[in-house]
Design a protein around this motif. Structure first.
Motif, PDB file in Angstrom:
ATOM      1  N   VAL A 246       3.814  -1.120 -12.254  1.00 59.65           N
ATOM      2  CA  VAL A 246       3.871  -1.509 -10.844  1.00 59.65           C
ATOM      3  C   VAL A 246       3.972  -3.024 -10.725  1.00 59.65           C
ATOM      4  O   VAL A 246       4.778  -3.545  -9.950  1.00 59.65           O
ATOM      5  CB  VAL A 246       2.647  -0.969 -10.069  1.00 59.65           C
ATOM      6  CG1 VAL A 246       2.608  -1.522  -8.662  1.00 59.65           C
ATOM      7  CG2 VAL A 246       2.662   0.548 -10.045  1.00 59.65           C
ATOM      8  N   TYR A 247       3.182  -3.747 -11.517  1.00 59.38           N
ATOM      9  CA  TYR A 247       3.250  -5.214 -11.504  1.00 59.38           C
ATOM     10  C   TYR A 247       4.648  -5.689 -11.885  1.00 59.38           C
ATOM     11  O   TYR A 247       5.202  -6.580 -11.229  1.00 59.38           O
ATOM     12  CB  TYR A 247       2.211  -5.817 -12.450  1.00 59.38           C
ATOM     13  CG  TYR A 247       2.454  -7.274 -12.707  1.00 59.38           C
ATOM     14  CD1 TYR A 247       2.153  -8.233 -11.738  1.00 59.38           C
ATOM     15  CD2 TYR A 247       3.025  -7.711 -13.898  1.00 59.38           C
ATOM     16  CE1 TYR A 247       2.400  -9.571 -11.956  1.00 59.38           C
ATOM     17  CE2 TYR A 247       3.274  -9.047 -14.121  1.00 59.38           C
ATOM     18  CZ  TYR A 247       2.962  -9.974 -13.149  1.00 59.38           C
ATOM     19  OH  TYR A 247       3.226 -11.300 -13.373  1.00 59.38           O
ATOM     20  N   ASP A 248       5.224  -5.113 -12.939  1.00 58.95           N
ATOM     21  CA  ASP A 248       6.571  -5.509 -13.364  1.00 58.95           C
ATOM     22  C   ASP A 248       7.592  -5.273 -12.251  1.00 58.95           C
ATOM     23  O   ASP A 248       8.476  -6.097 -12.019  1.00 58.95           O
ATOM     24  CB  ASP A 248       6.984  -4.751 -14.627  1.00 58.95           C
ATOM     25  CG  ASP A 248       6.195  -5.188 -15.850  1.00 58.95           C
ATOM     26  OD1 ASP A 248       5.633  -6.308 -15.841  1.00 58.95           O
ATOM     27  OD2 ASP A 248       6.138  -4.409 -16.830  1.00 58.95           O
ATOM     28  N   TYR A 249       7.457  -4.151 -11.548  1.00 57.65           N
ATOM     29  CA  TYR A 249       8.363  -3.845 -10.441  1.00 57.65           C
ATOM     30  C   TYR A 249       8.230  -4.891  -9.328  1.00 57.65           C
ATOM     31  O   TYR A 249       9.230  -5.422  -8.839  1.00 57.65           O
ATOM     32  CB  TYR A 249       8.066  -2.443  -9.893  1.00 57.65           C
ATOM     33  CG  TYR A 249       8.836  -2.118  -8.642  1.00 57.65           C
ATOM     34  CD1 TYR A 249      10.130  -1.634  -8.713  1.00 57.65           C
ATOM     35  CD2 TYR A 249       8.268  -2.321  -7.380  1.00 57.65           C
ATOM     36  CE1 TYR A 249      10.848  -1.344  -7.553  1.00 57.65           C
ATOM     37  CE2 TYR A 249       8.978  -2.038  -6.225  1.00 57.65           C
ATOM     38  CZ  TYR A 249      10.266  -1.541  -6.323  1.00 57.65           C
ATOM     39  OH  TYR A 249      10.965  -1.277  -5.177  1.00 57.65           O
ATOM     40  N   VAL A 250       7.005  -5.186  -8.934  1.00 65.32           N
ATOM     41  CA  VAL A 250       6.769  -6.145  -7.855  1.00 65.32           C
ATOM     42  C   VAL A 250       7.265  -7.528  -8.264  1.00 65.32           C
ATOM     43  O   VAL A 250       7.864  -8.254  -7.463  1.00 65.32           O
ATOM     44  CB  VAL A 250       5.274  -6.169  -7.464  1.00 65.32           C
ATOM     45  CG1 VAL A 250       4.972  -7.290  -6.486  1.00 65.32           C
ATOM     46  CG2 VAL A 250       4.861  -4.822  -6.871  1.00 65.32           C
TER      47      VAL A 250
ATOM     48  N   PHE B  87       7.375  -1.143  -2.597  1.00 62.90           N
ATOM     49  CA  PHE B  87       7.074  -0.130  -3.610  1.00 62.90           C
ATOM     50  C   PHE B  87       6.614   1.146  -2.932  1.00 62.90           C
ATOM     51  O   PHE B  87       5.730   1.129  -2.082  1.00 62.90           O
ATOM     52  CB  PHE B  87       5.983  -0.639  -4.560  1.00 62.90           C
ATOM     53  CG  PHE B  87       5.513   0.389  -5.537  1.00 62.90           C
ATOM     54  CD1 PHE B  87       6.346   0.822  -6.550  1.00 62.90           C
ATOM     55  CD2 PHE B  87       4.243   0.925  -5.434  1.00 62.90           C
ATOM     56  CE1 PHE B  87       5.912   1.779  -7.460  1.00 62.90           C
ATOM     57  CE2 PHE B  87       3.800   1.876  -6.333  1.00 62.90           C
ATOM     58  CZ  PHE B  87       4.641   2.301  -7.348  1.00 62.90           C
ATOM     59  N   ASN B  88       7.231   2.262  -3.308  1.00 61.98           N
ATOM     60  CA  ASN B  88       6.873   3.560  -2.751  1.00 61.98           C
ATOM     61  C   ASN B  88       6.178   4.384  -3.835  1.00 61.98           C
ATOM     62  O   ASN B  88       6.833   4.914  -4.726  1.00 61.98           O
ATOM     63  CB  ASN B  88       8.130   4.283  -2.254  1.00 61.98           C
ATOM     64  CG  ASN B  88       7.805   5.573  -1.549  1.00 61.98           C
ATOM     65  OD1 ASN B  88       6.684   6.053  -1.585  1.00 61.98           O
ATOM     66  ND2 ASN B  88       8.806   6.135  -0.891  1.00 61.98           N
TER      67      ASN B  88
ATOM     68  N   GLN C  33      11.464 -11.867  -7.823  1.00 56.05           N
ATOM     69  CA  GLN C  33      12.569 -12.608  -8.438  1.00 56.05           C
ATOM     70  C   GLN C  33      13.868 -12.369  -7.703  1.00 56.05           C
ATOM     71  O   GLN C  33      14.655 -13.297  -7.480  1.00 56.05           O
ATOM     72  CB  GLN C  33      12.703 -12.225  -9.913  1.00 56.05           C
ATOM     73  CG  GLN C  33      11.571 -12.744 -10.765  1.00 56.05           C
ATOM     74  CD  GLN C  33      11.600 -12.180 -12.179  1.00 56.05           C
ATOM     75  OE1 GLN C  33      12.317 -11.237 -12.479  1.00 56.05           O
ATOM     76  NE2 GLN C  33      10.790 -12.776 -13.050  1.00 56.05           N
ATOM     77  N   MET C  34      14.123 -11.140  -7.296  1.00 54.14           N
ATOM     78  CA  MET C  34      15.341 -10.826  -6.563  1.00 54.14           C
ATOM     79  C   MET C  34      15.338 -11.496  -5.181  1.00 54.14           C
ATOM     80  O   MET C  34      16.364 -11.986  -4.735  1.00 54.14           O
ATOM     81  CB  MET C  34      15.509  -9.305  -6.401  1.00 54.14           C
ATOM     82  CG  MET C  34      15.738  -8.578  -7.708  1.00 54.14           C
ATOM     83  SD  MET C  34      17.193  -9.138  -8.595  1.00 54.14           S
ATOM     84  CE  MET C  34      18.465  -8.538  -7.533  1.00 54.14           C
TER      85      MET C  34
ATOM     86  N   PHE D  55       2.869 -11.552  -3.445  1.00 57.03           N
ATOM     87  CA  PHE D  55       2.843 -10.272  -4.150  1.00 57.03           C
ATOM     88  C   PHE D  55       2.597  -9.114  -3.187  1.00 57.03           C
ATOM     89  O   PHE D  55       3.193  -8.045  -3.330  1.00 57.03           O
ATOM     90  CB  PHE D  55       1.789 -10.291  -5.267  1.00 57.03           C
ATOM     91  CG  PHE D  55       2.317 -10.824  -6.555  1.00 57.03           C
ATOM     92  CD1 PHE D  55       2.860  -9.983  -7.509  1.00 57.03           C
ATOM     93  CD2 PHE D  55       2.298 -12.175  -6.823  1.00 57.03           C
ATOM     94  CE1 PHE D  55       3.362 -10.471  -8.696  1.00 57.03           C
ATOM     95  CE2 PHE D  55       2.796 -12.685  -8.007  1.00 57.03           C
ATOM     96  CZ  PHE D  55       3.334 -11.830  -8.951  1.00 57.03           C
ATOM     97  N   GLN D  56       1.752  -9.303  -2.199  1.00 52.88           N
ATOM     98  CA  GLN D  56       1.494  -8.239  -1.223  1.00 52.88           C
ATOM     99  C   GLN D  56       2.748  -7.918  -0.424  1.00 52.88           C
ATOM    100  O   GLN D  56       3.039  -6.744  -0.163  1.00 52.88           O
ATOM    101  CB  GLN D  56       0.356  -8.634  -0.288  1.00 52.88           C
ATOM    102  CG  GLN D  56      -0.992  -8.604  -0.937  1.00 52.88           C
ATOM    103  CD  GLN D  56      -2.090  -9.156  -0.051  1.00 52.88           C
ATOM    104  OE1 GLN D  56      -1.839  -9.961   0.841  1.00 52.88           O
ATOM    105  NE2 GLN D  56      -3.313  -8.743  -0.313  1.00 52.88           N
ATOM    106  N   ASP D  57       3.477  -8.954  -0.029  1.00 52.46           N
ATOM    107  CA  ASP D  57       4.715  -8.730   0.722  1.00 52.46           C
ATOM    108  C   ASP D  57       5.732  -7.965  -0.117  1.00 52.46           C
ATOM    109  O   ASP D  57       6.396  -7.048   0.371  1.00 52.46           O
ATOM    110  CB  ASP D  57       5.316 -10.054   1.187  1.00 52.46           C
ATOM    111  CG  ASP D  57       4.475 -10.733   2.261  1.00 52.46           C
ATOM    112  OD1 ASP D  57       3.586 -10.065   2.837  1.00 52.46           O
ATOM    113  OD2 ASP D  57       4.696 -11.938   2.503  1.00 52.46           O
TER     114      ASP D  57
END
Length: 103
Positions: free
Chosen positions: A89-93, A76-77, A98-99, A69-71
């Motif tokens: 933010v969690y959903d974005y990470v 995220f900007n 997944q990508m 998760f940190q990587d």
């Protein structure tokens, strides 16, 4: 500058009927936190007397999860999305992870 942090936590107060303790991923952003469930559980013998994980495979699994998760969070900007909530933010990470796994 705003930062996203991740940590795995075991709450002994959340003990299940079978004696296991759920391990949650704590996500913190903009001084707000939320707990996300994981598929990991600790037994009493996996914990120190202070409720921390002892060395072993379970501790390595939680460290790997946090590192993953940190990587992904490095992509995220926060200056582009200053008003996002910790859940957004969690959903974005999570989508970034997944990508990355699709490639």
């Amino acid at each position: 500058m705003k930062r996203v942090t991740f940590a795995c936590v075991v709450y002994e107060k959340m003990r299940l009927n079978d004696g296991r303790y759920p391990i949650k991923l704590r996500v913190t952003y903009n001084a707000k936190s939320t707990l996300i469930g994981t598929s990991l559980y600790a037994r009493k013998e996996d914990l120190t007397y202070k409720g921390k994980l002892k060395d072993g495979s379970l501790k390595r699994q939680t460290e790997d999860l946090v590192r993953q998760f940190q990587d992904a969070a490095q992509k995220f900007n926060p200056t582009l999305f200053p008003d996002w909530t910790v859940t957004e933010v969690y959903d974005y990470v999570k989508k970034v992870i997944q990508m990355d796994n699709l490639v």
